[in-house]
Design an enzyme around this catalytic site. Structure first.
Site, PDB file in Angstrom:
ATOM      1  N   HIS A   1      -4.048  -5.050  -0.489  1.00 19.46           N
ATOM      2  CA  HIS A   1      -3.094  -5.381   0.729  1.00 19.46           C
ATOM      3  C   HIS A   1      -3.226  -6.875   1.088  1.00 19.46           C
ATOM      4  O   HIS A   1      -4.468  -7.795   0.827  1.00 19.46           O
ATOM      5  CB  HIS A   1      -4.813  -5.094   2.283  1.00 19.46           C
ATOM      6  CG  HIS A   1      -4.581  -3.454   2.176  1.00 19.46           C
ATOM      7  ND1 HIS A   1      -3.511  -2.854   3.034  1.00 19.46           N
ATOM      8  CD2 HIS A   1      -4.655  -2.204   1.368  1.00 19.46           C
ATOM      9  CE1 HIS A   1      -3.428  -1.524   2.837  1.00 19.46           C
ATOM     10  NE2 HIS A   1      -4.265  -1.531   2.568  1.00 19.46           N
TER      11      HIS A   1
ATOM     12  N   GLU B   1      -2.441  -8.996   2.840  1.00 13.67           N
ATOM     13  CA  GLU B   1      -2.454  -9.341   3.719  1.00 13.67           C
ATOM     14  C   GLU B   1      -4.268  -9.701   4.524  1.00 13.67           C
ATOM     15  O   GLU B   1      -4.908 -10.242   4.875  1.00 13.67           O
ATOM     16  CB  GLU B   1      -2.382  -9.092   5.050  1.00 13.67           C
ATOM     17  CG  GLU B   1      -2.725  -7.464   5.343  1.00 13.67           C
ATOM     18  CD  GLU B   1      -2.136  -6.579   5.056  1.00 13.67           C
ATOM     19  OE1 GLU B   1      -2.535  -5.097   4.788  1.00 13.67           O
ATOM     20  OE2 GLU B   1      -1.269  -6.718   3.803  1.00 13.67           O
TER      21      GLU B   1
ATOM     22  N   CYS C   1       0.805  -1.420   0.327  1.00  5.95           N
ATOM     23  CA  CYS C   1       0.183  -0.064  -0.463  1.00  5.95           C
ATOM     24  C   CYS C   1       1.469   1.311   0.414  1.00  5.95           C
ATOM     25  O   CYS C   1       1.592   1.592  -0.606  1.00  5.95           O
ATOM     26  CB  CYS C   1      -1.135   0.217   0.994  1.00  5.95           C
ATOM     27  SG  CYS C   1      -2.837   0.988   0.957  1.00  5.95           S
TER      28      CYS C   1
END
Length: 214
Positions: free
Chosen positions: A194, A196, A88
């Site tokens: 992202h 994650e 990001c």
């Protein structure tokens, strides 16, 4: 051997660390996942991750405020060619300059600038938030191996990286026009999305990164 996630006061560190820990465990890798603000840990790292949320300038100043961290990053990534993953705003900081709330310098690792999103379809909301498909520009890159058909990933951003060299763009997404989603050069990669938060596709990207030998 270690995966170092840099803590400079701007990043979803808990979520990122858990995802990388899961990647290590599922692949049976011998890697410690370390969240740290210590430049010496960065120098010793096998893999380096720079997360980031918030405004570009704030993130850059937060990174600069860690005494010796930018020098350690330059040494580890540029000189020693250790695998690097920016996430990001961590990816945006790889650019030459960021245009968010004024002009702020970046690390200059990817030739380009970070600009406000300006979709052709004015009904599209800013920030761009949600799941979008990755359009892969370089299917040969090891990070993009085995993502499956029509991989979708999770975005939350109002700015994007405009690269001067198309060869640095590994994947884009469509949001009122093409938006840079993944960049890469030499031993470094960066994702606007992202990983994650991107479930199985994000975990596969992380797994690919942890086994990458650029």
């Amino acid at each position: 051997m270690s995966v170092v996630i840099i803590d400079y006061g701007s990043g979803n560190l808990r979520s990122a660390a858990k995802s990388f820990e899961r990647g290590v465990a599922e692949d049976g890798l011998t890697l410690d996942v370390i969240v740290t603000a210590d430049p010496d840990q960065v120098r010793k790292a096998s893999y380096i991750v720079l997360p980031g949320v918030g405004a570009f300038g704030d993130c850059y100043r937060g990174l600069m405020a860690l005494d010796g961290m930018v020098d350690a990053l330059s040494e580890a990534v540029l000189k020693d060619a250790k695998p690097f993953f920016g996430i990001c705003v961590g990816m945006q900081l790889m650019a030459t300059i960021g245009r968010e709330h004024g002009d702020n310098p970046g690390l200059g690792w990817i030739n380009g600038e970070v600009q406000a999103l300006s979709p052709n379809d004015k009904t599209l909301k800013i920030p761009h938030m949600g799941w979008n498909e990755l359009n892969v520009d370089d299917a040969t890159h090891p990070l993009l191996a085995d993502l499956g058909p029509a991989p979708h990933v999770y975005f939350v951003h109002s700015y994007h990286m405009a690269c001067n060299n198309n060869s640095d763009i590994l994947a884009t997404t469509e949001y009122g026009g093409p938006v840079t989603a993944l960049v890469g050069r030499d031993n470094m990669v960066g994702s606007q999305f992202h990983p994650e938060k991107s479930q199985s596709v994000g975990l596969k990207l992380i797994s690919n990164f942890l086994k990458w030998k650029p």
